[in-house]
Design a protein around this motif. Sequence first.
Motif, PDB file in Angstrom:
ATOM      1  N   ASP A 136      60.322  13.232  22.774  1.00  0.00           N
ATOM      2  CA  ASP A 136      60.881  12.957  21.454  1.00  0.00           C
ATOM      3  C   ASP A 136      60.455  11.554  21.035  1.00  0.00           C
ATOM      4  N   PRO A 137      59.677  11.409  19.963  1.00  0.00           N
ATOM      5  CA  PRO A 137      59.210  10.073  19.559  1.00  0.00           C
ATOM      6  C   PRO A 137      60.308   9.175  19.016  1.00  0.00           C
ATOM      7  N   LEU A 138      61.481   9.749  18.706  1.00  0.00           N
ATOM      8  CA  LEU A 138      62.578   8.956  18.166  1.00  0.00           C
ATOM      9  C   LEU A 138      63.541   8.459  19.247  1.00  0.00           C
ATOM     10  N   VAL A 139      63.311   8.848  20.491  1.00  0.00           N
ATOM     11  CA  VAL A 139      64.083   8.276  21.604  1.00  0.00           C
ATOM     12  C   VAL A 139      63.502   6.896  21.891  1.00  0.00           C
ATOM     13  N   ARG A 140      64.356   5.904  21.935  1.00  0.00           N
ATOM     14  CA  ARG A 140      63.903   4.520  22.113  1.00  0.00           C
ATOM     15  C   ARG A 140      64.833   3.768  23.046  1.00  0.00           C
ATOM     16  N   LEU A 141      64.402   2.575  23.445  1.00  0.00           N
ATOM     17  CA  LEU A 141      65.262   1.714  24.233  1.00  0.00           C
ATOM     18  C   LEU A 141      66.453   1.258  23.397  1.00  0.00           C
ATOM     19  N   VAL A 142      67.607   1.259  24.021  1.00  0.00           N
ATOM     20  CA  VAL A 142      68.824   0.776  23.379  1.00  0.00           C
ATOM     21  C   VAL A 142      68.855  -0.750  23.494  1.00  0.00           C
ATOM     22  N   THR A 143      69.272  -1.430  22.430  1.00  0.00           N
ATOM     23  CA  THR A 143      69.399  -2.882  22.438  1.00  0.00           C
ATOM     24  C   THR A 143      70.870  -3.271  22.511  1.00  0.00           C
ATOM     25  N   GLU A 145      72.392  -4.888  20.385  1.00  0.00           N
ATOM     26  CA  GLU A 145      72.952  -4.675  19.057  1.00  0.00           C
ATOM     27  C   GLU A 145      73.443  -3.232  18.876  1.00  0.00           C
ATOM     28  N   ASP A 146      72.919  -2.325  19.695  1.00  0.00           N
ATOM     29  CA  ASP A 146      73.321  -0.915  19.626  1.00  0.00           C
ATOM     30  C   ASP A 146      74.550  -0.601  20.467  1.00  0.00           C
ATOM     31  N   LEU A 147      75.024  -1.565  21.245  1.00  0.00           N
ATOM     32  CA  LEU A 147      76.010  -1.252  22.283  1.00  0.00           C
ATOM     33  C   LEU A 147      77.275  -0.606  21.720  1.00  0.00           C
ATOM     34  N   ASP A 148      77.788  -1.122  20.625  1.00  0.00           N
ATOM     35  CA  ASP A 148      79.019  -0.543  20.072  1.00  0.00           C
ATOM     36  C   ASP A 148      78.823   0.911  19.652  1.00  0.00           C
ATOM     37  N   ALA A 149      77.638   1.224  19.115  1.00  0.00           N
ATOM     38  CA  ALA A 149      77.362   2.603  18.716  1.00  0.00           C
ATOM     39  C   ALA A 149      77.098   3.489  19.925  1.00  0.00           C
ATOM     40  N   TYR A 150      76.539   2.897  20.989  1.00  0.00           N
ATOM     41  CA  TYR A 150      76.191   3.653  22.189  1.00  0.00           C
ATOM     42  C   TYR A 150      77.408   3.945  23.059  1.00  0.00           C
ATOM     43  N   LEU A 151      78.369   3.046  23.056  1.00  0.00           N
ATOM     44  CA  LEU A 151      79.488   3.107  23.993  1.00  0.00           C
ATOM     45  C   LEU A 151      80.289   4.407  23.923  1.00  0.00           C
ATOM     46  N   PRO A 152      80.659   4.939  22.757  1.00  0.00           N
ATOM     47  CA  PRO A 152      81.445   6.187  22.742  1.00  0.00           C
ATOM     48  C   PRO A 152      80.736   7.344  23.426  1.00  0.00           C
ATOM     49  N   ALA A 153      79.418   7.459  23.237  1.00  0.00           N
ATOM     50  CA  ALA A 153      78.673   8.533  23.893  1.00  0.00           C
ATOM     51  C   ALA A 153      78.661   8.334  25.402  1.00  0.00           C
ATOM     52  N   ALA A 190      68.078   6.152  23.958  1.00  0.00           N
ATOM     53  CA  ALA A 190      68.878   6.999  23.083  1.00  0.00           C
ATOM     54  C   ALA A 190      68.081   7.356  21.834  1.00  0.00           C
ATOM     55  N   ARG A 191      68.505   8.437  21.217  1.00  0.00           N
ATOM     56  CA  ARG A 191      68.064   8.776  19.867  1.00  0.00           C
ATOM     57  C   ARG A 191      69.285   8.655  18.967  1.00  0.00           C
ATOM     58  N   PHE A 199      71.198  11.770  21.485  1.00  0.00           N
ATOM     59  CA  PHE A 199      70.784  11.953  22.887  1.00  0.00           C
ATOM     60  C   PHE A 199      70.864  10.607  23.571  1.00  0.00           C
ATOM     61  N   LYS A 200      71.247  10.629  24.851  1.00  0.00           N
ATOM     62  CA  LYS A 200      71.246   9.407  25.642  1.00  0.00           C
ATOM     63  C   LYS A 200      70.904   9.702  27.086  1.00  0.00           C
TER      64      LYS A 200
END
Length: 278
Positions: A136-143, A145-153, A190-191, A199-200
């Motif tokens: 998936d080309p839209l899966v990228r490294l999480v930064t 700055e993304d942590l708050d959005a990533y945390l619930p998943a 994550a995407r 996705f994570k």
Amino acid sequence: MLKLLGDRPLGARDAPVVERVLTSDPVAMCMVAARFESHGINPRLLGGELWTTDDPTSSLCFSGANLIPLLGSPGDMEGFADRASSAPRVCSSIVGRAEMVLPFWERIAPCWGPAREIRDSQPLMALTDAPAVAPDPLVRLVTLEDLDAYLPAAIDMFIGEVGVDPCAGDGGRSYRRRLASLITAQRVFARFDRGEVVFKAEIGSLSRKVGQIQGVWVAPDRRGEGFGARGTAAVAAAIIAHGRIPSLYVNSFNHTARAVYRQVGFSEVGTFATVLVD
């Protein structure tokens, strides 16, 4: 007589032997090899002790937050269990090749049991070629700055996989720090779609030879759209790009995940077992 690697100063004569053992089964021993390669054999830096019942070329066990039998016979597992039962328990799980974990648990269960859960058959899988699915080309490294959005998943995945809330006790501060550390190490992928995780996955352990994928998760309302296969392929491709073998282990009853990993090209190279203890 059980000899403890770590109860005496360890010099050059010890570390090369342990290193050879850890590289002899790189996929199964990735979790300990990654620690050893980064921190050496000192228990304080390693995050645990290495034990042997006689010689580390024939028996070896890591005892830390996870207890990981690495090498040895059923008799060696009994020896490790006797050593573990002689002091307060420090681990929350026992994990490793099933043929070692299960005899260890059988011996120590009267002391440490009952288990919260026993997962006695977890296919250990590795990818030895390019992914069979387009990443998936839209899966990228999480930064960070993304942590708050990533945390619930991440929390949702953890509760579903381990059965406990990682935020219990300290409100999630420790879990957040751990995720931030993985993100800083560029091991979280994550995407995102409209700011939410679709996705994570994470690279939980990274040795010189292997990257062990963990925490694969797809948003419940987006399952069945192929994000799991393409996302896992993207993470695997990133590991391969750095010259390592992608690996993971999965519960035998999770037929959907096993089918996805086979679709990506992973094949079984052994069987793990995990015992979760309270």
